[in-house]
Scaffold this motif. Structure first.
Motif, PDB file in Angstrom:
ATOM      1  N   ASP A  68     -13.749  -1.265   3.053  1.00  0.00           N
ATOM      2  CA  ASP A  68     -12.848  -1.456   1.940  1.00  0.00           C
ATOM      3  C   ASP A  68     -12.919  -2.783   1.410  1.00  0.00           C
ATOM      4  N   GLY A  69     -13.714  -3.566   1.219  1.00  0.00           N
ATOM      5  CA  GLY A  69     -13.903  -4.833   0.913  1.00  0.00           C
ATOM      6  C   GLY A  69     -13.376  -5.963   1.466  1.00  0.00           C
ATOM      7  N   SER A  70     -12.462  -5.689   2.625  1.00  0.00           N
ATOM      8  CA  SER A  70     -12.081  -6.903   3.331  1.00  0.00           C
ATOM      9  C   SER A  70     -12.962  -7.249   4.174  1.00  0.00           C
ATOM     10  N   VAL A  71     -12.636  -8.554   5.038  1.00  0.00           N
ATOM     11  CA  VAL A  71     -13.413  -9.070   6.142  1.00  0.00           C
ATOM     12  C   VAL A  71     -12.547  -9.588   7.260  1.00  0.00           C
ATOM     13  N   GLU A  72     -12.891  -9.460   8.223  1.00  0.00           N
ATOM     14  CA  GLU A  72     -12.073  -9.822   9.416  1.00  0.00           C
ATOM     15  C   GLU A  72     -12.802 -10.869  10.324  1.00  0.00           C
ATOM     16  N   VAL A  73     -12.221 -11.697  10.967  1.00  0.00           N
ATOM     17  CA  VAL A  73     -12.828 -12.601  11.859  1.00  0.00           C
ATOM     18  C   VAL A  73     -11.936 -12.682  13.163  1.00  0.00           C
ATOM     19  N   ARG A  74     -12.601 -12.346  14.230  1.00  0.00           N
ATOM     20  CA  ARG A  74     -12.002 -12.371  15.385  1.00  0.00           C
ATOM     21  C   ARG A  74     -12.701 -13.497  16.448  1.00  0.00           C
ATOM     22  N   ASP A  75     -11.561 -13.802  17.266  1.00  0.00           N
ATOM     23  CA  ASP A  75     -12.293 -15.010  18.217  1.00  0.00           C
ATOM     24  C   ASP A  75     -11.200 -14.681  19.496  1.00  0.00           C
ATOM     25  N   ASN A 126      -5.780 -18.109   2.126  1.00  0.00           N
ATOM     26  CA  ASN A 126      -4.302 -17.269   1.987  1.00  0.00           C
ATOM     27  C   ASN A 126      -4.058 -16.898   0.669  1.00  0.00           C
ATOM     28  N   ALA A 127      -3.963 -18.314  -0.212  1.00  0.00           N
ATOM     29  CA  ALA A 127      -3.667 -18.185  -1.501  1.00  0.00           C
ATOM     30  C   ALA A 127      -4.449 -17.407  -2.437  1.00  0.00           C
ATOM     31  N   LEU A 128      -5.849 -17.508  -2.082  1.00  0.00           N
ATOM     32  CA  LEU A 128      -6.636 -16.879  -3.048  1.00  0.00           C
ATOM     33  C   LEU A 128      -7.062 -15.136  -2.448  1.00  0.00           C
ATOM     34  N   SER A 129      -6.161 -14.645  -1.504  1.00  0.00           N
ATOM     35  CA  SER A 129      -6.282 -13.310  -1.127  1.00  0.00           C
ATOM     36  C   SER A 129      -5.283 -12.412  -1.565  1.00  0.00           C
ATOM     37  N   GLU A 130      -5.505 -11.469  -1.982  1.00  0.00           N
ATOM     38  CA  GLU A 130      -4.421 -10.398  -2.291  1.00  0.00           C
ATOM     39  C   GLU A 130      -3.756  -9.962  -1.065  1.00  0.00           C
ATOM     40  N   GLY A 153       5.616 -11.749   3.959  1.00  0.00           N
ATOM     41  CA  GLY A 153       6.571 -10.661   3.935  1.00  0.00           C
ATOM     42  C   GLY A 153       5.933  -9.396   4.475  1.00  0.00           C
ATOM     43  N   LEU A 154       6.393  -8.275   4.150  1.00  0.00           N
ATOM     44  CA  LEU A 154       5.817  -7.052   4.795  1.00  0.00           C
ATOM     45  C   LEU A 154       5.502  -6.154   3.825  1.00  0.00           C
ATOM     46  N   PHE A 155       4.326  -5.441   4.321  1.00  0.00           N
ATOM     47  CA  PHE A 155       3.607  -4.252   3.455  1.00  0.00           C
ATOM     48  C   PHE A 155       4.112  -2.945   4.098  1.00  0.00           C
ATOM     49  N   ASP A 156       4.176  -2.112   2.949  1.00  0.00           N
ATOM     50  CA  ASP A 156       4.304  -0.631   3.283  1.00  0.00           C
ATOM     51  C   ASP A 156       3.466   0.167   3.978  1.00  0.00           C
ATOM     52  N   GLY A 157       2.032  -0.292   3.912  1.00  0.00           N
ATOM     53  CA  GLY A 157       0.966   0.537   4.314  1.00  0.00           C
ATOM     54  C   GLY A 157      -0.115  -0.389   4.742  1.00  0.00           C
ATOM     55  N   PRO A 158      -1.382   0.062   5.130  1.00  0.00           N
ATOM     56  CA  PRO A 158      -2.543  -0.637   5.500  1.00  0.00           C
ATOM     57  C   PRO A 158      -3.275  -1.330   4.436  1.00  0.00           C
ATOM     58  N   SER A 159      -3.186  -1.027   3.093  1.00  0.00           N
ATOM     59  CA  SER A 159      -3.955  -1.326   2.062  1.00  0.00           C
ATOM     60  C   SER A 159      -3.398  -2.671   1.435  1.00  0.00           C
ATOM     61  N   PRO A 160      -4.120  -3.319   0.472  1.00  0.00           N
ATOM     62  CA  PRO A 160      -3.503  -4.461  -0.212  1.00  0.00           C
ATOM     63  C   PRO A 160      -2.585  -3.790  -1.417  1.00  0.00           C
ATOM     64  N   ASP A 161      -2.954  -2.563  -1.792  1.00  0.00           N
ATOM     65  CA  ASP A 161      -2.188  -2.046  -2.944  1.00  0.00           C
ATOM     66  C   ASP A 161      -0.820  -1.356  -2.518  1.00  0.00           C
TER      67      ASP A 161
END
Length: 696
Positions: A68-75, A126-130, A153-161
C-alpha cells in the motif's frame, strides 16, 4: 474562555508549531522531496534501530515495503520509553515523535556513540508522514500510538485515508495487547505524505539493499532483513537477508574490484581529545563545559593490481560519502608512511631525488573502509555527508601512521613480501604518471595531415572545435566505405575497427595497450587512459559507436563500452559516449499517380508490424519484400546519412553511468574472467529471452 476544535487543538499548539517548520522547509532536514528525501526518512528510522544494536540491544532488524506504499521497520531492542517525561508531561513515545531535538543521544547516558545525533530524525519523519503508527513492546505489554502529519490522535481504520480524530486535552498511549515477559522492541510503520513528496518519489529497493548490506558489514552479528511486498504475495514476495561476522575486513574484500597485491590489513587504535560543549543542566540552562572524548578508529585497507580507488568512510556507522576530518587524517597518515618507506628504499626501487610520490600514486588500487566512533560528532547538515570534528583528523592520522609503520617493520615473511610488492606498485604508478605527463606536455591536437602519430586508417574531420567534432567508431571496412560518403567531413571523423576488439575486462593493461584496435582508439581519442586520462585532452566532443543491428553488433558495442568504462570512464560520466541507432527495416510506401513514394524506417519488429497494420488499415500499399538491414554496409550513403549520421534526422542513445559500482559489477559478471557466475546468470535469466529476440 478556552476554544477547542477537532481539527486543531490547543493542547498540541506547541507541537504543531515545531513540526510545521519541517513541513514548510523539508529540504533543510532531508535534503530534497524526491526519492532521495524519501529514502533519507527511511534511513533515519533504520539508523535508530541500528544504534540500539550497536549498544548491544537486539541483533535483528526487519524492513518491510508494504504493497500500500507504506514502510515498516521492526527491531527487537529495548523499545522506545513509554513512561512520562517530567518536563513535558508527555510519554517518551510522544516526545520522540513530536519534539524536535529530543531523544536519548544528547546526554551520553544511553548511547556512547550513535548515528542519529540531531534528535530530529523520528519527529521529522512523523511530520512528513500522512500517517505514522508506532507499537512498543515493554514491561509485558504492547503500547500503541498513531499520528497524522505529526499530530497524535486516533484513526477510524487501518489506512491513512481513514477518519482521524486528534486528542483534544491530553494524549493517550494506549495498551494494544500483551507480550511475554522479557520481550521488547519497536515497530514503526508510516505512509509518506504525498503533499510533501513528488509524485514519482518511491522507495529504491537496490539502494535499500546496498545500504542494508553495508550496515551488516559495519555491525558484525547484526542481521538485516529486507522484505518487498509491493509486487504482491507468495512467489512475488522478495526477501533478502544480510549478516556478516567478519566486519570491515570482509567489507573491504567485497568492495575490491581486482586481484590482490596485499591481504586486508586492519589498522585499529583509540585517541582522546577535549572539547567545549553546551551541557543541559537540571535547571534547564545550557552551560559551556569542557568534556573529554574518546575516538575509536578502525580501518581496513587492501591494495590490488588495478588502478581504481574504492573508499568508504563512516562515522558511527553513518556513511560520509564526501569525507571529512577522518578521511583527511587517513590520507595524511597513508602519505607519510608510504613516502618514508619509498625514501628509505630509494636505491632498490630506483627512485630519483626529483621523483615525488603524489596521493593518487598511493591510492591507486586501494580498497579501504574507514570507521570512527565517537560521542556527538559534528556533521555538516542533517544529511551527515561530511564529518567536521577537528580533533578526529590527528587521531586517525596517528593511528594509521603507527599501525602501518608497524606493518612495514614486521619481520613476518608474508608482511615483508606484501609490503615490498606494494612499494613496487606505488613506484610504478608514480613513474607511469610522470611519463604520461611528459608525453602530454609535448603533445598537441593535430589532424591526420599534420601528424603521423594518429592511426593511418583514421578519416579525421577538419574542425578544430572539440565541442562540434564527432568520432564514429565503425564496425568493418564495408561500412566505412559507405560512411565516408555519408558523413559531413567538416566535423565527423571515422575510425574503423576490424571484428571484435580485445575483452579488456580480463586482459592486463599491457595486453590492452599492445592490442592494435584498443591502442588505435586510445590514440585517436587523445586523452590517455586509466588513471592518467585527462578529459580536457579529448579530441572529440562526441564518441559514437556505430555497429550493426544484430547480435554480433551488440557484442562489439559491449566490448567497446567495456574499454571506455575501464580506461576512459570520464568520457561516459561526462555524457560524451553514444551508441548510434541504425534502422532495421526500410518500408517504401507506394503513392498513387505521380506523387513520389514515401520511405519510412523502423527500428524493431514490433514497430514494423504496427506500421504495416496502420498502412493496411488506411488502404496503402508498400513494396514487397520489405528491406531488412543485416548490417550498415547494406545501406547506401544517402540512407546511412539520413537515418544514422545526419544530425537533423538521426537517433543517438547516450550511455550513462548512474551507478558506477553496480555497472562495474555487471561488467565483471558479463565480461570478466570468472566463468561460473556468468553461467549462473545466463541460466537464471534465460526465461526472459524468447527465440524471436535472438538474431539467428
Amino acid at each position: 474562555m478556552e476554544i477547542v476544535t477537532a481539527e486543531y487543538s490547543a493542547h498540541h499548539l506547541q507541537v504543531l508549531e515545531g513540526l510545521e517548520a519541517v513541513r514548510k522547509r523539508p529540504g533543510m532536514y532531508i535534503g530534497s522531496t524526491d526519492a532521495r528525501g524519501l529514502m533519507h526518512c527511511l534511513w533515519e528510522i533504520i539508523d535508530n534501530a541500528v544504534d540500539e544494536a550497536l549498544g548491544g540491544h537486539g541483533d535483528r532488524i526487519e524492513v518491510l515495503l508494504h504493497s500500500d506504499g507504506s514502510v515498516e521497520v521492526r527491531d527487537h531492542a529495548r523499545g522506545i520509553p513509554v513512561d512520562v517525561e517530567p518536563r513535558t508531561g508527555l510519554t517518551g513515545v510522544e516526545v520522540v515523535f513530536t519534539k524536535l531535538h529530543a531523544g536519548g543521544k544528547f546526554g551520553g547516558g544511553s548511547y556512547a556513540a550513535s548515528g542519529g545525533l540531531h534528535g530530529v530524525g523520528a519527529s521529522v519523519v512523523n511530520a512528513l508522514s500522512e500517517r505514522l503508527d508506532v507499537e512498543v513492546d515493554r514491561d509485558g505489554k504492547t503500547y500503541a500510538m498513531s499520528f497524522h502529519r505529526g499530530e497524535p490522535g486516533l484513526f477510524d481504520g487501518p489506512s491513512p485515508d481513514a477518519a482521524f480524530t486528534p486528542f483534544e486535552k491530553s494524549s493517550e498511549l494506549r495498551v494494544a495487547g500483551k507480550v511475554r515477559k522479557g520481550v521488547t522492541g519497536s515497530r514503526i510503520r508510516y505512509w509518506a505524505d504525498r503533499q510533501i513528496f513528488t509524485k514519482d518519489a518511491g522507495f529504491n529497493l537496490d539502494e535499500l539493499v546496498q545500504r542494508a548490506r553495508q550496515t551488516a558489514f559495519l555491525v558484525p552479528g547484526l542481521e538485516i532483513v529486507i522484505v518487498d511486498e509491493r509486487a504482491g504475495t507468495g512467489d512475488d514476495r522478495v526477501e533478502t537477508s544480510y549478516r556478516y561476522d567478519g566486519g570491515i575486513s570482509e567489507f573491504a574484500e567485497f568492495l575490491a574490484p581486482d586481484a590482490s597485491v596485499t591481504d586486508v590489513w586492519r589498522l585499529t587504535g583509540t585517541g582522546t581529545f577535549t572539547e567545549t560543549v553546551p551541557v543541559l543542566q537540571a535547571t534547564g540552562a545550557m552551560v559551556p563545559t569542557e568534556v573529554q572524548r574518546e575516538c575509536e578508529v578502525d580501518v581496513a585497507v587492501r591494495w590490488g593490481t588495478g588502478y581504481e580507488t574504492v573508499s568508504r568512510s563512516f562515522a558511527n556507522i553513518i556513511a560520509t560519502p564526501k569525507g571529512g576530518t577522518h578521511q583527511q587524517g587517513f590520507e595524511a597518515g597513508l602519505m607519510k608512511v608510504v613516502r618514508d618507506q619509498v625514501q628509505q628504499n630509494a636505491r632498490r626501487l630506483k627512485v630519483g631525488a626529483s621523483e615525488k610520490l603524489e596521493k593518487d600514486d598511493i591510492l591507486a588500487g586501494l580498497s579501504s573502509v574507514l570507521t570512527v566512533r565517537l560521542p556527538e560528532p559534528q556533521f555538516e547538515g542533517q544529511t551527515k555527508e561530511v564529518l567536521g570534528t577537528p580533533a578526529v583528523r590527528q587521531i586517525v592520522q596517528n593511528v594509521v601512521t603507527r599501525e602501518l609503520s608497524a606493518r612495514f617493520a614486521s619481520s613476518k615473511r608474508d608482511d615483508k613480501s606484501q609490503t615490498a610488492q606494494l612499494l613496487d606498485k606505488v613506484v610504478s604508478e608514480m613513474k607511469a604518471r610522470i611519463s604520461a605527463r611528459t608525453h602530454k606536455e609535448t603533445q598537441r591536437r593535430k589532424t591526420a595531415l599534420e601528424s603521423s602519430s594518429l592511426p593511418v586508417k583514421l578519416a579525421d574531420c577538419r574542425t578544430q572545435d572539440v565541442s562540434q567534432s564527432e568520432l564514429f567508431i565503425v564496425e568493418g571496412d564495408s561500412a566505412l566505405g559507405t560512411a565516408k560518403h555519408a558523413r559531413n567531413s567538416e566535423y565527423q571523423a571515422l575510425l574503423p575497427i576490424r571484428g571484435k576488439i580485445l575483452n579488456v575486462q580480463k586482459a592486463s593493461i599491457s595486453d590492452m595497450l599492445s592490442n592494435a584496435e584498443c591502442a588505435a582508439i586510445i590514440q585517436t581519442v587523445g586523452a590517455g587512459s586509466g588513471r592518467t586520462f585527462d578529459l580536457d585532452g579529448a579530441r572529440y566532443g562526441k564518441i559514437i559507436l556505430m555497429s550493426d543491428a544484430d547480435v554480433d553488433g551488440a557484442h562489439i558495442r559491449t566490448l567497446l563500452l567495456t574499454l571506455f568504462f575501464r580506461y576512459m570512464r570520464p568520457l561516459i560520466e561526462d555524457g560524451r559516449v553514444y551508441a548510434a541507432v541504425p534502422p532495421l527495416h526500410r518500408v517504401v510506401v507506394m503513392n498513387p499517380g505521380s506523387k513520389p513514394n514515401e520511405t519510412i524506417y523502423t527500428y524493431s519488429e514490433q514497430e514494423l508490424h504496427a506500421l504495416l497494420a496502420k498502412l493496411q488499415k488506411s488502404g496503402k500499399r508498400w513494396q514487397e519484400p520489405v528491406q531488412r538491414y543485416k548490417g550498415l554496409g547494406e545501406m547506401d550513403a544517402d540512407q546511412l546519412a539520413t537515418t544514422t549520421m545526419d544530425r537533423n534526422g538521426r537517433t543517438l542513445r547516450r550511455v550513462h553511468v548512474r551507478d558506477a559500482e553496480a555497472a562495474a559489477h555487471m561488467f565483471e559478471l558479463l565480461m570478466g574472467s570468472e566463468v561460473a557466475p556468468r553461467r549462473d546468470f545466463i541460466v537464471s535469466s534465460s526465461d526472459r529471452i524468447g527465440r524471436e529476440a535472438i538474431d539467428a
